[in-house]
Design an enzyme around this catalytic site. Structure first.
Site, PDB file in Angstrom:
ATOM      1  N   LYS A 137       0.847  -1.186   0.000  1.00 42.44           N
ATOM      2  CA  LYS A 137       0.000   0.000   0.000  1.00 42.44           C
ATOM      3  C   LYS A 137       0.883   1.236   0.000  1.00 42.44           C
ATOM      4  O   LYS A 137       1.984   1.229   0.578  1.00 42.44           O
ATOM      5  CB  LYS A 137      -0.915   0.037   1.240  1.00 42.44           C
ATOM      6  N   GLU A 187      -9.770  11.648  12.212  1.00 43.70           N
ATOM      7  CA  GLU A 187      -9.031  10.454  12.651  1.00 43.70           C
ATOM      8  C   GLU A 187      -8.143  10.696  13.864  1.00 43.70           C
ATOM      9  O   GLU A 187      -7.227  11.525  13.844  1.00 43.70           O
ATOM     10  CB  GLU A 187      -8.170   9.918  11.506  1.00 43.70           C
ATOM     11  N   GLY A 204      -9.966   3.257   3.952  1.00 43.20           N
ATOM     12  CA  GLY A 204     -11.060   2.853   3.080  1.00 43.20           C
ATOM     13  C   GLY A 204     -12.160   3.892   3.165  1.00 43.20           C
ATOM     14  O   GLY A 204     -12.679   4.166   4.247  1.00 43.20           O
ATOM     15  N   SER A 205     -12.494   4.528   2.042  1.00 40.68           N
ATOM     16  CA  SER A 205     -13.475   5.608   2.084  1.00 40.68           C
ATOM     17  C   SER A 205     -14.275   5.664   0.793  1.00 40.68           C
ATOM     18  O   SER A 205     -13.882   5.102  -0.236  1.00 40.68           O
ATOM     19  CB  SER A 205     -12.783   6.955   2.330  1.00 40.68           C
ATOM     20  N   GLU A 231      -7.210  -2.802   2.439  1.00 45.85           N
ATOM     21  CA  GLU A 231      -6.501  -1.578   2.811  1.00 45.85           C
ATOM     22  C   GLU A 231      -6.610  -1.334   4.311  1.00 45.85           C
ATOM     23  O   GLU A 231      -5.627  -0.961   4.980  1.00 45.85           O
ATOM     24  CB  GLU A 231      -7.093  -0.390   2.042  1.00 45.85           C
ATOM     25  N   ALA A 294      -2.264   4.037   7.159  1.00 44.19           N
ATOM     26  CA  ALA A 294      -3.361   4.869   6.684  1.00 44.19           C
ATOM     27  C   ALA A 294      -2.867   6.188   6.109  1.00 44.19           C
ATOM     28  O   ALA A 294      -3.547   6.817   5.296  1.00 44.19           O
ATOM     29  CB  ALA A 294      -4.343   5.146   7.825  1.00 44.19           C
ATOM     30  N   ARG A 338      -7.645  16.719   6.236  1.00 36.35           N
ATOM     31  CA  ARG A 338      -8.741  17.684   6.073  1.00 36.35           C
ATOM     32  C   ARG A 338      -8.277  19.034   6.595  1.00 36.35           C
ATOM     33  O   ARG A 338      -8.892  19.635   7.477  1.00 36.35           O
ATOM     34  CB  ARG A 338     -10.009  17.245   6.801  1.00 36.35           C
ATOM     35  N   GLY A 352      -5.053  13.261   0.381  1.00 36.26           N
ATOM     36  CA  GLY A 352      -4.396  12.057  -0.096  1.00 36.26           C
ATOM     37  C   GLY A 352      -5.380  10.923  -0.287  1.00 36.26           C
ATOM     38  O   GLY A 352      -6.542  10.996   0.128  1.00 36.26           O
ATOM     39  N   GLU A 367     -11.197  10.980  -5.389  1.00 40.49           N
ATOM     40  CA  GLU A 367     -11.277  10.911  -3.925  1.00 40.49           C
ATOM     41  C   GLU A 367     -10.541  12.081  -3.280  1.00 40.49           C
ATOM     42  O   GLU A 367     -11.012  12.650  -2.289  1.00 40.49           O
ATOM     43  CB  GLU A 367     -10.706   9.587  -3.420  1.00 40.49           C
TER      44      GLU A 367
END
Length: 387
Positions: A137, A187, A204-205, A231, A294, A338, A352, A367
């Site tokens: 990843k 987060e 994951g979004s 992920e 992440a 954000r 990202g 995304e």
């Protein structure tokens, strides 16, 4: 207005905004009289630790019963930190923010770094690296640089972030001169309180939609997505590896659950545990966890090297961690996402996307645009900027 409890200081002027602000469901930290920042990179940890220890000791000698370290660590440990031990601070109970209208402004210019074609090419390079077994990843990002007709007002932007994203981790951190880092992160990297440890990683979004049934279907699809589950698992496995040696108990749910912001659905896993007595502080644990897969990728060092080679800018504090810790080892650190840096007429925004096998370059680019929406909406520019 937050209900304030003064710590180690005389009452602050009611009209004076804090130099540093951090809010969470646990409350609010407002800090004043920050002095000079500690900018030593995290990779120079022995020196940085000594500087932090000396600064906390000096604050205690000056009469603070429980001084704080506040600020942010960069994404890359080789980049400068931005940390302070404030002269005084206040703890408050977070209360709902009043809705404020966005200030009227105009965008003079917009620049995306990298451009769409270059970002998608980097995603394709990552997919090739996965196929060759070099990576599992990597998180790729972009920076949006806006030039505005008039300077953005940090207080107004922060108020908008707080009203639009009331359950986020809000932060406002001075970076020198007129530059200020603002954000509303969904987060939590780590919280430690009285020997209890908690983290809530997201990976994951999917974009949210205004039509309720379509929005629910997107959420169901995300929860069932093998790509996003993979992920997410990479992140959880790494957090388990780091925290397990420090905990006498660690509860990790078998499957992620859904959490949402105003613009996105996320897969999240709440992880709670009990530290061994006398074990690591929130600061040392946060630095061991950061960056999780992440924010960087997996394996960490290979992903970070890939990012250095592919991204045409240094992330600095973006996708770093921001928060606070006290002299007793308690505190909270959230992920710097954000977010944006306000600097007079110029605003830098960041976003990202986590890339794994099966990622689609065009969807990953889209995304990042969705994630940029949080700050653009707070600036009142959501409909003015093509993403």
């Amino acid at each position: 207005m937050d209900t304030l409890v003064m710590e180690n200081s005389a009452p602050a002027q009611a009209a004076s905004p804090p130099d540093f602000l951090f809010t969470s469901g646990q409350g609010t930290i407002s800090a004043y009289d920050l002095g000079q920042p500690i900018t030593t990179p995290a990779c120079e940890w022995p020196l940085l630790e000594r500087q932090i220890t000396r600064a906390l000791a000096a604050a205690e000698a000056a009469g603070q019963a429980n001084p704080l370290l506040i600020g942010a660590f960069a994404f890359d440990p080789a980049d400068a930190s931005c940390l302070y031990v404030p002269g005084r601070y206040e703890r408050g109970v977070r209360t709902p923010a009043a809705e404020r209208a966005a200030e009227t402004n105009q965008v003079i210019s917009v620049q995306s770094t990298p451009a769409a074609a270059e970002f998608k090419a980097s995603v394709s390079s990552a997919l090739n690296a996965f196929a060759q077994g070099h990576l599992a990843k990597v998180v790729l990002s972009r920076k949006l640089i806006l030039t505005l007709h008039k300077p953005a007002d940090p207080e107004r932007v922060l108020a908008r972030l707080m009203s639009q994203n009331p359950h986020a981790f809000h932060f406002s951190l001075p970076l020198g001169q007129d530059r200020r880092l603002l954000g509303a992160s969904p987060e939590l990297l780590l919280r430690v309180s009285g020997g209890e440890v908690f983290t809530h990683p997201l990976a994951g979004s999917a974009k949210r939609y205004g039509e309720p049934e379509q929005d629910r279907q997107v959420a169901r699809d995300l929860l069932a997505s093998r790509k996003d589950q993979h992920e997410h698992k990479l992140v959880i496995d790494e957090i388990r590896r780091v925290l397990t040696p420090h905990c006498r108990e660690l509860a990790i749910p078998a499957n992620p659950t859904l959490m949402s912001t105003d613009t996105l659905w996320h897969l999240g896993t709440p992880i709670a545990g009990q530290l061994h007595p006398g074990q690591a502080s929130v600061l040392s644990l946060a630095c061991q966890l950061h960056p999780t897969p992440a924010l960087c990728g997996y394996p960490t060092e290979l992903a970070r090297q890939f990012i250095r080679e592919q991204e045409p800018f240094r992330r600095a504090l973006f996708s770093g961690i921001v928060g606070w810790c006290d002299s007793q080892g308690n505190g909270e650190w959230a992920v710097v996402i954000r977010c944006g840096v306000l600097d007079g007429h110029q605003v830098e925004l960041f976003a990202g996307a986590g890339i794994v096998a099966g990622s689609d370059p065009a969807m990953e680019w889209a995304e990042t645009g969705t994630k940029l929406g949080t700050m653009l909406n707070a600036l009142g520019l959501g409909s003015e900027v093509a993403l």
